[in-house]
Structure formats: C-alpha cells, structure tokens
Design an enzyme around this catalytic site. Structure first.
Site, PDB file in Angstrom:
ATOM      1  N   HIS A  61      12.471  -0.798  -2.152  1.00  0.00           N
ATOM      2  CA  HIS A  61      13.497   0.119  -1.658  1.00  0.00           C
ATOM      3  C   HIS A  61      12.840   1.458  -1.307  1.00  0.00           C
ATOM      4  O   HIS A  61      13.110   2.476  -1.937  1.00  0.00           O
ATOM      5  CB  HIS A  61      14.589   0.325  -2.723  1.00  0.00           C
ATOM      6  CG  HIS A  61      15.487  -0.853  -2.865  1.00  0.00           C
ATOM      7  ND1 HIS A  61      16.805  -0.850  -2.458  1.00  0.00           N
ATOM      8  CD2 HIS A  61      15.255  -2.093  -3.359  1.00  0.00           C
ATOM      9  CE1 HIS A  61      17.343  -2.027  -2.713  1.00  0.00           C
ATOM     10  NE2 HIS A  61      16.421  -2.798  -3.258  1.00  0.00           N
TER      11      HIS A  61
ATOM     12  N   GLU B  60      14.095   8.354  -3.011  1.00  0.00           N
ATOM     13  CA  GLU B  60      13.792   7.518  -4.172  1.00  0.00           C
ATOM     14  C   GLU B  60      13.515   8.464  -5.343  1.00  0.00           C
ATOM     15  O   GLU B  60      13.059   9.600  -5.142  1.00  0.00           O
ATOM     16  CB  GLU B  60      12.587   6.619  -3.919  1.00  0.00           C
ATOM     17  CG  GLU B  60      12.768   5.636  -2.767  1.00  0.00           C
ATOM     18  CD  GLU B  60      13.887   4.638  -2.995  1.00  0.00           C
ATOM     19  OE1 GLU B  60      14.245   4.383  -4.168  1.00  0.00           O
ATOM     20  OE2 GLU B  60      14.418   4.111  -1.998  1.00  0.00           O
TER      21      GLU B  60
ATOM     22  N   HIS C 228      11.100   0.804  -6.362  1.00  0.00           N
ATOM     23  CA  HIS C 228      10.491   1.409  -5.160  1.00  0.00           C
ATOM     24  C   HIS C 228       8.979   1.274  -5.078  1.00  0.00           C
ATOM     25  O   HIS C 228       8.376   1.647  -4.066  1.00  0.00           O
ATOM     26  CB  HIS C 228      10.892   2.885  -5.032  1.00  0.00           C
ATOM     27  CG  HIS C 228      10.725   3.693  -6.275  1.00  0.00           C
ATOM     28  ND1 HIS C 228       9.535   3.829  -6.933  1.00  0.00           N
ATOM     29  CD2 HIS C 228      11.637   4.437  -6.962  1.00  0.00           C
ATOM     30  CE1 HIS C 228       9.686   4.638  -7.972  1.00  0.00           C
ATOM     31  NE2 HIS C 228      10.964   5.007  -8.021  1.00  0.00           N
TER      32      HIS C 228
ATOM     33  N   ASP D 176      17.422   9.248   3.099  1.00  0.00           N
ATOM     34  CA  ASP D 176      17.351   8.463   1.861  1.00  0.00           C
ATOM     35  C   ASP D 176      16.308   9.093   0.945  1.00  0.00           C
ATOM     36  O   ASP D 176      15.374   9.760   1.406  1.00  0.00           O
ATOM     37  CB  ASP D 176      16.995   7.009   2.155  1.00  0.00           C
ATOM     38  CG  ASP D 176      17.134   6.130   0.911  1.00  0.00           C
ATOM     39  OD1 ASP D 176      18.217   6.177   0.274  1.00  0.00           O
ATOM     40  OD2 ASP D 176      16.182   5.420   0.558  1.00  0.00           O
TER      41      ASP D 176
END
Length: 240
Positions: A156, A11, A59, A9
């Site tokens: 997130h 950001e 985030h 993942d």
C-alpha cells in the site's frame, strides 16, 4: 480558471495520529480539468521513532529502508508539502485518516492546518458509500468495479495508491461531468432561443417587371397542362 485538484495519500507508522504515530510517506498528484499536469510531490519521511511490524507489513517501509532512502524528517519537508497543497481540492480515500496525520504533523511544526491552507477535501470513500450503498468501498474494491489495473500494487504505497485513486476518481465522476456538459449545451441552446426576434416579417411587394415575368411563367404552365394551371382557377372563376 479551474481549481487545482490533488490526488493525495499517506503511509504512517500506525492508525492513531494523536497517540504517537507518525507519517512516513506522502504522495500528491496534481490534476486540472480532469487531466494530470505532471506536477507531483512524492516524499519518504523518517518518523523519528520505531516502525511497528504490522505497519511495515502493509507498506513495506522499515526504518532501515527509510534510512537507505535518506528520508528526511517531517520538519525538513513540512513547508514544501504545505506549499504544494495550498488552496487545492484534495481527493483522498478515507480523508479523515490522512488529513488527521497531516494536521498533526503541521501543528508540530507550527504550520497551518489543511483547512487553514484554504484546501477543500473530497472523500472518495464517502462518495463510494453513497454511490454503492451496502457494497465494498475499499480502493481495491473500486479498482475491481471500475476495471482499474492494480497488478503493480504489491504494498500500500502512497504513490501507487494515488495513481490508482486518480483513475478511480475519474471513473466515479465521469457521469457527473458528462451530465454537466449536457446541461451546458442545453443552456447554450436556450440562450439562442431567448434571443430577441422581430415582431413581424417584412413583406416585399413585387414590381411590375416581376409580376409580368410571373404571369408569363403561368402562361407557360397553363399551355403545358392543357389549361389546368393550379395557380389560376380561382382567378378564372372570379372573372367569370
């Protein structure tokens, strides 16, 4: 040898890799044979630009926070990320987004793209839409569906999202691997059944001593059953 899988993942500063947005966090958790190996890579990255408020609200990473973490620029860690990913299967939720940003950052450095690194990509968003058509397919929705605890997910963040996605992916694919195990067992049984078998059974004739012992046993049965030995009627009739 099983292929490495990496739950991945990122950001970013925004949604558009081709319009000036940059990567600000990377996380990858390595897995083999459906078990996490503990070999992970988690990095904060300075985007060399401002951080839009709407992105920071998602985030929690502002430029001040990144500077407090002494976050390097991507050019300082890009090779490390590329080496970590090389040849692995990447498990990503909404893969087009993360792959697009990684490829953009790699190309800025003159590094190979995800594809050129020999990686394959599995998109869990596409998997979820196929498995549950018409249902919500966000990571939050899948955590709810598979009862994955996301109480620690305040923002997130790439690392926490990888941890959640790893559990979701294992839950989503558990049936596939159980079925594969069943097929493997069936194949093994079939292989045993296909083993060559003798065309006939060898008949071993009794010797005289064994015949005499057998007759003596029948004599005993005949006496104890008042002459109703089941093994001798036909023989008696044939001799009459």
């Amino acid at each position: 040898m099983s292929q490495r899988q990496i739950i991945l993942d990122t950001e970013t500063t925004g949604l558009y890799a081709g319009s000036g947005d940059r990567l600000v966090e990377f996380a990858g958790l390595e897995m083999t044979n459906r078990h996490f190996t503990g070999k992970n890579l988690h990095l904060y990255v300075h985007p060399e630009r401002d951080m839009p408020e709407e992105a920071a609200a998602v985030h929690g990473l502002t430029i001040d926070v990144l500077e407090e973490k002494n976050a390097p620029v991507f050019a300082e860690v890009g090779q490390q990320i590329a080496d970590f990913l090389r040849g692995a299967e990447l498990i990503i939720h909404n893969a087009k987004f993360d792959v697009g940003f990684l490829n953009m950052e790699f190309q800025r450095m003159g590094l190979p793209t995800i594809e050129a690194l020999g990686c394959t990509v599995t998109d869990t968003l596409a998997m979820a839409r196929q498995m549950f058509p018409g249902q919500k397919a966000s990571l939050d929705a899948l955590c709810t569906r598979f009862e994955v605890d996301r109480s620690k997910r305040v923002y997130h963040g790439a690392l926490i999202d990888c941890e959640l996605l790893g559990e979701v992916y294992l839950a989503m694919t558990r049936g596939q691997f159980s079925l594969a195990d069943s097929f493997a067992e069936s194949a093994a049984e079939a292989a045993v059944n296909r083993r060559p078998r003798p065309e006939y059974l060898k008949v071993v004739q009794p010797n005289e001593a064994e015949l005499a012992e057998h007759e003596a046993y029948l004599d005993t049965l005949e006496k104890t059953s008042d002459g109703h030995c089941a093994w001798r009627p036909k023989a008696a009739e044939a001799g009459a």
